[in-house]
Design an enzyme around this catalytic site. Structure first.
Site, PDB file in Angstrom:
ATOM      1  N   GLN A   8      -3.304  -4.179 -10.054  1.00  0.00           N
ATOM      2  CA  GLN A   8      -3.622  -2.950  -9.309  1.00  0.00           C
ATOM      3  C   GLN A   8      -3.422  -1.711 -10.176  1.00  0.00           C
ATOM      4  O   GLN A   8      -4.125  -0.716 -10.005  1.00  0.00           O
ATOM      5  CB  GLN A   8      -2.736  -2.834  -8.053  1.00  0.00           C
ATOM      6  CG  GLN A   8      -3.079  -3.816  -6.947  1.00  0.00           C
ATOM      7  CD  GLN A   8      -2.248  -5.079  -7.029  1.00  0.00           C
ATOM      8  OE1 GLN A   8      -1.822  -5.503  -8.100  1.00  0.00           O
ATOM      9  NE2 GLN A   8      -2.018  -5.715  -5.895  1.00  0.00           N
ATOM     10  N   ARG A  31      -6.519  -2.968   0.354  1.00  0.00           N
ATOM     11  CA  ARG A  31      -5.106  -3.311   0.179  1.00  0.00           C
ATOM     12  C   ARG A  31      -4.316  -2.015   0.095  1.00  0.00           C
ATOM     13  O   ARG A  31      -4.897  -0.926   0.063  1.00  0.00           O
ATOM     14  CB  ARG A  31      -4.855  -4.256  -1.014  1.00  0.00           C
ATOM     15  CG  ARG A  31      -5.773  -4.187  -2.187  1.00  0.00           C
ATOM     16  CD  ARG A  31      -5.651  -2.949  -3.034  1.00  0.00           C
ATOM     17  NE  ARG A  31      -4.284  -2.578  -3.309  1.00  0.00           N
ATOM     18  CZ  ARG A  31      -3.868  -1.364  -3.593  1.00  0.00           C
ATOM     19  NH1 ARG A  31      -4.743  -0.352  -3.638  1.00  0.00           N
ATOM     20  NH2 ARG A  31      -2.616  -1.082  -3.837  1.00  0.00           N
ATOM     21  N   ARG A  61      -2.031 -10.371   6.656  1.00  0.00           N
ATOM     22  CA  ARG A  61      -1.028 -10.264   5.576  1.00  0.00           C
ATOM     23  C   ARG A  61       0.324  -9.958   6.229  1.00  0.00           C
ATOM     24  O   ARG A  61       0.384  -9.182   7.179  1.00  0.00           O
ATOM     25  CB  ARG A  61      -1.389  -9.149   4.567  1.00  0.00           C
ATOM     26  CG  ARG A  61      -2.572  -9.523   3.677  1.00  0.00           C
ATOM     27  CD  ARG A  61      -2.743  -8.521   2.528  1.00  0.00           C
ATOM     28  NE  ARG A  61      -1.816  -8.769   1.444  1.00  0.00           N
ATOM     29  CZ  ARG A  61      -1.688  -7.949   0.390  1.00  0.00           C
ATOM     30  NH1 ARG A  61      -2.409  -6.835   0.315  1.00  0.00           N
ATOM     31  NH2 ARG A  61      -0.845  -8.230  -0.582  1.00  0.00           N
ATOM     32  N   ASP A 108       5.844  -1.099   0.957  1.00  0.00           N
ATOM     33  CA  ASP A 108       5.109  -1.865   1.985  1.00  0.00           C
ATOM     34  C   ASP A 108       5.914  -1.982   3.260  1.00  0.00           C
ATOM     35  O   ASP A 108       5.361  -2.136   4.344  1.00  0.00           O
ATOM     36  CB  ASP A 108       4.755  -3.249   1.451  1.00  0.00           C
ATOM     37  CG  ASP A 108       3.642  -3.122   0.422  1.00  0.00           C
ATOM     38  OD1 ASP A 108       3.962  -2.844  -0.746  1.00  0.00           O
ATOM     39  OD2 ASP A 108       2.465  -3.224   0.813  1.00  0.00           O
ATOM     40  N   ASN A 157       8.305  -3.633  -1.992  1.00  0.00           N
ATOM     41  CA  ASN A 157       7.110  -3.082  -2.648  1.00  0.00           C
ATOM     42  C   ASN A 157       6.595  -4.135  -3.634  1.00  0.00           C
ATOM     43  O   ASN A 157       7.200  -5.200  -3.811  1.00  0.00           O
ATOM     44  CB  ASN A 157       7.435  -1.749  -3.339  1.00  0.00           C
ATOM     45  CG  ASN A 157       6.173  -1.026  -3.793  1.00  0.00           C
ATOM     46  OD1 ASN A 157       5.221  -0.892  -3.030  1.00  0.00           O
ATOM     47  ND2 ASN A 157       6.122  -0.586  -5.033  1.00  0.00           N
ATOM     48  N   ALA A 184      -0.427  -0.564   1.806  1.00  0.00           N
ATOM     49  CA  ALA A 184       0.084  -0.617   3.181  1.00  0.00           C
ATOM     50  C   ALA A 184      -0.633   0.324   4.161  1.00  0.00           C
ATOM     51  O   ALA A 184      -1.125  -0.119   5.207  1.00  0.00           O
ATOM     52  CB  ALA A 184       1.591  -0.368   3.163  1.00  0.00           C
TER      53      ALA A 184
HETATM   54  O1  MRU Z   1      -0.743  -6.232  -2.603  1.00  0.00           O
HETATM   55  P1  MRU Z   1      -1.086  -4.789  -2.421  1.00  0.00           P
HETATM   56  O2  MRU Z   1      -2.037  -4.260  -3.453  1.00  0.00           O
HETATM   57  O3  MRU Z   1      -1.558  -4.497  -1.006  1.00  0.00           O
HETATM   58  O4  MRU Z   1       0.293  -4.034  -2.618  1.00  0.00           O
HETATM   59  C1  MRU Z   1       0.350  -2.638  -2.515  1.00  0.00           C
HETATM   60  C2  MRU Z   1       1.676  -2.061  -2.819  1.00  0.00           C
HETATM   61  O5  MRU Z   1       2.614  -2.748  -3.082  1.00  0.00           O
HETATM   62  C3  MRU Z   1       1.817  -0.568  -2.719  1.00  0.00           C
HETATM   63  O6  MRU Z   1       2.798  -0.103  -3.608  1.00  0.00           O
HETATM   64  C4  MRU Z   1       2.241  -0.198  -1.280  1.00  0.00           C
HETATM   65  O7  MRU Z   1       1.389  -0.797  -0.333  1.00  0.00           O
HETATM   66  C5  MRU Z   1       2.240   1.274  -1.055  1.00  0.00           C
HETATM   67  S1  MRU Z   1       0.585   1.914  -1.032  1.00  0.00           S
HETATM   68  C6  MRU Z   1       0.633   3.546  -0.594  1.00  0.00           C
END
Ligand code: MRU
Length: 352
Positions: free
Chosen positions: A202, A53, A96, A243, A253, A55
């Protein structure tokens, strides 16, 4: 990379010629183990189920997914190869919806494929090289974001961050956590306040793990504690990742980012977003047009087999929110810093 960063480096994705190995992020911090994928469908499932996970990491994984499929199908007829690749792109694109890096990487891979569609074997070799190039470039990009962003981080800064934006979310180094890492590597005595990031945790599971491993001081807080800490003068800046950033600078985000930006404004604390250009989606005019993933109710009603909400309760579980560009103090990118981002400044960034 200095000795400390090297020792603590996390290999989120490993390309093993014919196999993609991914740290299974669902098992962290309890266990560090790898999942293995050999087809686009397996990579798509790994993205959908949060094995991988973040981005940029999702974008890299999708590129490798295309390369894996080409390798599997390279001995088919031209028509069969073409059909199999079209199906692979569709499966990966459906994994996604919010992080635009996924679609950015697929688009790059599609144009590589278009140049070699007539020769499946040549295409398979070229697509593997292209996926590796995307992966390596992401690492370099993150280091450049770190160099640009750390100039805004004073010695002693207490940095609040949300979700996980580190090596686990990218090809390495990280975006927002990359700025933190670069500042620390430059000798700045910084510390991080990591919000736990309900519901998928996370921050608690991944950011805390990465920072402890990297020997960067970190304090874990509940998401609800951010306003209190800001009101007591205990936060010097907020740095988050993204994201998808719309053409006008609105930022999608992890859910919970927008309230942090509002709180930061209230307390006159700078709110920074660190992201590569591959996260900026010039085709999406503003935040309202960004698709927001709705995830399963089970993530909210309980965790890891424990259930705390009553049976039958209605649940809403949007995975991301939109922070209007007007709340962003600056964008840290590999091409430099954009203060108070807006449509014009973002257009000019791509011409730098
Ligand atoms: O649902 P996730 O864990 O994929 O969400 C990740 C985020 O929101 C991060 O802040 C974003 O992808 C930036 S990662 C460098």
């Amino acid at each position: 990379m200095n000795a400390l960063s090297e020792a603590s480096a996390v290999e989120t994705l490993r390309w093993r010629d014919g196999r993609l190995e991914l740290i299974d992020q669902r098992a962290l911090p309890a266990r560090l183990e790898y999942a293995s994928c050999t087809s686009a469908a397996e990579v798509a499932e790994a993205i959908r189920s949060m094995v991988v996970r973040g981005a940029p990491a999702i974008g890299c994984a999708a590129a490798f997914g295309v390369a894996l499929e080409a390798r599997r199908e390279q001995h088919r007829t031209r028509a069969e190869f073409s059909a199999a690749m079209d199906a692979a792109f569709a499966t990966l694109a459906a994994s996604r919806p919010t992080a635009v890096n996924l679609f950015w990487a697929l688009e790059r891979m599609r144009s590589e494929l278009a140049a070699h569609r007539g020769d499946a074997k040549a295409a398979a070799a070229r697509l593997a090289e292209a996926a590796l190039a995307i992966f390596r470039a992401d690492l370099e990009t993150n280091r450049a974001i770190g160099r640009a962003g750390m100039k805004h981080v004073p010695d002693g800064a207490r940095i609040l961050t949300h979700c996980n934006t580190g090596a686990l979310a990218t090809a390495g180094h990280g975006t927002a956590l990359g700025v933190v890492r670069s500042a620390r590597d430059a000798g700045k005595r910084i510390s991080v306040i990591a919000s736990e990031t309900r519901p998928y945790l996370q921050g608690a599971r991944l950011t805390a793990w990465e920072l402890i491993r990297g020997r960067i001081p970190v304090t874990l807080i509940t998401d609800n504690a951010a306003g209190h800490l800001m009101s007591r003068g205990k936060v010097d800046m907020v740095i988050v990742g993204a994201d998808r950033i719309a053409a006008n600078g609105d930022v999608a985000n992890k859910i919970g980012t927008y309230p942090l930006a509002v709180l930061a404004l209230r307390h006159r604390i700078p709110f920074y977003v660190a992201a590569p250009l591959s996260t900026i989606d010039l085709r999406t005019a503003n935040g309202k047009a960004i698709p927001i993933e709705e995830r399963s109710a089970a993530e909210v009603t309980g965790y890891a087999g424990a259930r705390w909400a009553p049976e039958g309760v209605e649940v809403a579980n949007p995975a991301f929110d939109i922070t209007p560009a007007g709340l962003v103090s600056a964008l840290f990118t590999e091409r430099g810093v954009v203060k108070r981002p807006n449509a014009g400044k973002i257009r000019r960034l791509f011409k730098r």
